[in-house]
Design a protein around this motif. Structure first.
Motif, PDB file in Angstrom:
ATOM      1  N   CYS A  21      -3.647  -1.138  -3.728  1.00  0.00           N
ATOM      2  CA  CYS A  21      -4.547  -2.275  -3.562  1.00  0.00           C
ATOM      3  C   CYS A  21      -5.977  -1.876  -3.937  1.00  0.00           C
ATOM      4  CB  CYS A  21      -4.501  -2.757  -2.114  1.00  0.00           C
ATOM      5  SG  CYS A  21      -5.468  -4.234  -1.789  1.00  0.00           S
ATOM      6  N   CYS A  22      -6.725  -2.859  -4.423  1.00  0.00           N
ATOM      7  CA  CYS A  22      -8.151  -2.683  -4.718  1.00  0.00           C
ATOM      8  C   CYS A  22      -8.411  -1.657  -5.815  1.00  0.00           C
ATOM      9  CB  CYS A  22      -8.940  -2.302  -3.456  1.00  0.00           C
ATOM     10  SG  CYS A  22      -8.737  -3.469  -2.100  1.00  0.00           S
ATOM     11  N   ASP A  76      -7.279  -0.552 -10.201  1.00  0.00           N
ATOM     12  CA  ASP A  76      -6.520  -0.824 -11.417  1.00  0.00           C
ATOM     13  C   ASP A  76      -5.279   0.069 -11.468  1.00  0.00           C
ATOM     14  OD1 ASP A  76      -8.521  -2.574 -12.053  1.00  0.00           O
ATOM     15  OD2 ASP A  76      -9.406  -1.334 -13.639  1.00  0.00           O
ATOM     16  N   GLU A 123      -6.566 -12.601  -6.973  1.00  0.00           N
ATOM     17  CA  GLU A 123      -5.209 -12.065  -6.882  1.00  0.00           C
ATOM     18  C   GLU A 123      -4.610 -12.260  -5.499  1.00  0.00           C
ATOM     19  OE1 GLU A 123      -3.052  -7.672  -7.254  1.00  0.00           O
ATOM     20  OE2 GLU A 123      -4.844  -8.125  -8.447  1.00  0.00           O
ATOM     21  N   TRP A 164      -7.317  -4.955 -10.865  1.00  0.00           N
ATOM     22  CA  TRP A 164      -7.398  -5.512  -9.520  1.00  0.00           C
ATOM     23  C   TRP A 164      -8.216  -6.799  -9.581  1.00  0.00           C
ATOM     24  CZ3 TRP A 164      -5.735  -6.538  -5.041  1.00  0.00           C
ATOM     25  CH2 TRP A 164      -6.578  -6.909  -3.995  1.00  0.00           C
TER      26      TRP A 164
END
Length: 247
Positions: free
Chosen positions: A177-178, A180, A206, A201
């Motif tokens: 998460c958070c 690329d 998203e 991200w």
């Protein structure tokens, strides 16, 4: 009648610029649609899934749509999934799908087909994902095949003669998460790195909208045909790893 393409917005809600004609003049492989010529001069392609408010509010899976842009966020192609309603609701991201990619005037340039592959079996390694790329529709130019590995995502990309062109290797932690997520494009069987497919991200876009954004990076002098094939591979990667967040 040509399809009507609505102008999408970027992640900040601003309308994306659209370009009508491809400026570069490139040498095209025999049989490819002239509309693909614009790919010839691009070092980067951006793929933005289009936010669907009705899908978010109702919670009913609808056909995915994508804006395909150059590095300046100018749309030059548009992609739309064509899958029946029952398949979308029952099979989720593992569903069989057709993806039609057109230019801004609605002229179809590329067709993608992924057959249904169930991963519910203990022998899931026998049900590996595949994608067929056609351009023009009806003429196969490439195939993407998932390779079984214990952890790291891996794909092999073949031309129409089933000659190995590229190997795509992803990050071992593709669900982070958070941040690329990088998929490296290697020549042949894990040779020199010649490009990347990056899943970006998307923040609130998203989290709440369930939409994904990608960048494809490769040498600008790469031929049009392998660029078109790698563009197709991006959609298989999206469905395999990032569409599950919506279900």
């Amino acid at each position: 009648m040509a399809a009507v393409v609505t102008q999408p917005t970027d992640g900040k809600g601003a309308p994306m610029q659209m370009i009508a004609q491809p400026p570069p003049t490139v040498v095209m492989a025999q049989g490819l649609p002239p509309g693909l010529a614009y790919l010839g001069g691009l070092p980067e392609i951006k793929v933005h899934q289009i936010f669907d408010m009705l899908e978010v509010v109702v919670g009913w899976e609808r056909n995915n749509r994508y804006s395909i842009c150059n590095s300046g966020e100018q749309q030059f192609m548009f992609a739309k999934e064509d899958t029946d309603c029952c398949m979308r609701q029952m099979c989720g991201p593992m569903r069989e799908f057709n993806m039609n990619i057109t230019d801004n005037q609605g002229q179809q340039l590329i067709s993608l087909y992924r057959p249904y592959r169930c991963r519910g079996s203990l022998l899931w390694c026998c049900y590996l994902q595949e994608l067929e790329i056609q351009s023009p529709p009806g003429l196969t130019i490439g195939t993407v095949k998932e390779v079984w590995t214990a952890w790291t995502p891996k794909y092999q990309v073949y031309d129409n003669n089933m000659t190995l062109m590229f190997t795509i290797v992803g990050d071992c932690c593709y669900c982070k998460c958070c941040a690329d997520v990088m998929f490296r494009v290697l020549e042949g069987d894990e040779g020199q790195e010649i490009g990347q497919i990056v899943k970006h991200w998307g923040g609130c876009r998203e989290i709440f909208g369930g939409v994904n954004d990608f960048s494809l990076r490769f040498p600008p002098n790469m031929d049009v045909l392998p660029k078109a094939i790698l563009l197709g591979a991006t959609f298989l990667i999206d469905f395999n790893y990032f569409e599950h967040q919506k279900n």
